[in-house]
Design a protein around this motif. Structure first.
Motif, PDB file in Angstrom:
ATOM      1  N   GLU A  31     -36.636  39.036 -30.130  1.00 51.11           N
ATOM      2  CA  GLU A  31     -37.571  38.588 -31.165  1.00 51.11           C
ATOM      3  C   GLU A  31     -38.929  38.195 -30.581  1.00 51.11           C
ATOM      4  OE1 GLU A  31     -34.562  37.245 -30.793  1.00 51.11           O
ATOM      5  OE2 GLU A  31     -33.445  38.012 -32.527  1.00 51.11           O
ATOM      6  N   HIS A  35     -44.058  36.932 -31.790  1.00 52.83           N
ATOM      7  CA  HIS A  35     -42.766  36.310 -32.098  1.00 52.83           C
ATOM      8  C   HIS A  35     -42.342  36.668 -33.516  1.00 52.83           C
ATOM      9  CE1 HIS A  35     -39.428  33.509 -32.121  1.00 52.83           C
ATOM     10  NE2 HIS A  35     -39.875  33.036 -33.275  1.00 52.83           N
ATOM     11  N   ASP A  66     -39.576  35.953 -36.618  1.00 52.50           N
ATOM     12  CA  ASP A  66     -38.594  35.045 -37.215  1.00 52.50           C
ATOM     13  C   ASP A  66     -37.809  35.839 -38.255  1.00 52.50           C
ATOM     14  OD1 ASP A  66     -37.185  33.165 -38.704  1.00 52.50           O
ATOM     15  OD2 ASP A  66     -38.762  31.663 -38.597  1.00 52.50           O
ATOM     16  N   THR A 122     -35.152  35.062 -39.925  1.00 53.03           N
ATOM     17  CA  THR A 122     -34.702  34.279 -41.076  1.00 53.03           C
ATOM     18  C   THR A 122     -35.759  34.244 -42.173  1.00 53.03           C
ATOM     19  OG1 THR A 122     -33.340  32.870 -39.653  1.00 53.03           O
ATOM     20  CG2 THR A 122     -33.855  32.032 -41.860  1.00 53.03           C
ATOM     21  N   ASN A 123     -36.997  33.970 -41.766  1.00 48.10           N
ATOM     22  CA  ASN A 123     -38.094  33.867 -42.729  1.00 48.10           C
ATOM     23  C   ASN A 123     -38.903  35.153 -42.859  1.00 48.10           C
ATOM     24  OD1 ASN A 123     -37.712  31.042 -43.401  1.00 48.10           O
ATOM     25  ND2 ASN A 123     -38.414  30.612 -41.325  1.00 48.10           N
TER      26      ASN A 123
END
Length: 263
Positions: free
Chosen positions: A233, A248, A250, A252-253
């Motif tokens: 990631e 980076h 994320d 999840t979001n």
């Protein structure tokens, strides 16, 4: 012929067929979105180019609607904005609220603190200055006593205004040459910094396959990984001009943060 024209006009007026829908300006939709903290989902069903207006009852629509005898038309209302911009403002409001939730974790809204004009706060009554002297905050012009709830409101407005200044600067200045080194994508984005030696951008609603495709394109732009053991990631890279990129993701979001800078 003239009498006939007058007769037809009179008939139309009597029947109401000639009445033109009233287009009422719904100004400051941006302020409403930020103030109401409208969720991104409110606009996700619209295409980015669709026009959006806010009705007096707080409803956001694309198209036309009659409310209390007045007609609203998002294509003709001068206060309308594109759905892509509405999504941007909604995501910005969510970002700020999430930040404030983390920043004030452990505090109750009724707690009294001292708030600094710079955006910091403390629940202590004194601080040590740069000379090592203790300063009483109750009589310090740089601090103001208020509740956490009041601090949150001030911080919210301060952060929104900071973003507005950054956005205005980005619109009025040429595209950063650092940004030109980044791959192009259709993802909704928000510029965080746009300076001579640094450019940072935040992308929303990025699927994992889109993230991997972005990394592939970054490498094609000449950026080589400097940390092959980093998590999938994260990507740290540098090009032949010693310009570094830090990415980076994320999952999840579904957000992607990109930071590119000149060393």
């Amino acid at each position: 012929m003239k009498k006939l024209a007058i007769a037809i006009t009179s008939l139309l007026l009597m029947t109401g067929c000639s009445s033109t829908p009233t287009i009422t300006n719904t100004n400051n939709i941006k302020e409403h979105i930020l103030k109401d903290n409208v969720a991104y989902d409110s606009f996700s069903s619209y295409s980015d180019s669709d026009t959006i207006i806010r009705l007096p009852n707080g409803e956001y629509i694309h198209g036309t609607k009659e409310v209390n005898g007045k007609y609203y038309d998002s294509d003709q209302d001068s206060g309308a904005i594109q759905a892509k911009k509405a999504k941007y403002y909604a995501l910005l409001a969510m970002d700020v609220n999430n930040y404030l939730t983390e920043k004030f974790e452990g505090f109750n809204d009724s707690d009294e603190v001292f708030y600094n004009k710079e955006g910091s706060f403390t629940n202590a009554s004194t601080v040590i200055d740069e000379n090592g002297d203790e300063k009483d905050l109750a009589n310090n012009p740089d601090y103001e006593s208020m509740t956490i709830k009041e601090v949150k409101e001030k911080e919210y407005n301060r952060l929104i205004q900071e973003d507005a200044k950054e956005e205005k600067k980005n619109l009025s200045s040429p595209v950063s040459e650092l940004n030109e080194l980044l791959p192009k994508t259709d993802s909704i984005s928000r510029t965080v910094f746009n300076k001579k030696n640094k450019y940072a951008i935040h992308y929303y609603e990025v699927e994992k396959n889109e993230y991997f495709d972005y990394i592939k394109k970054i490498k094609e732009k000449g950026f080589d990984s400097i940390d092959p053991n980093s998590p999938e990631e994260t990507f740290l890279g540098v090009n032949s001009d010693n310009i570094s990129v830090n990415i980076h993701y994320d999952a999840t979001n579904k957000t992607l943060d990109v930071d590119i800078r000149r060393q």
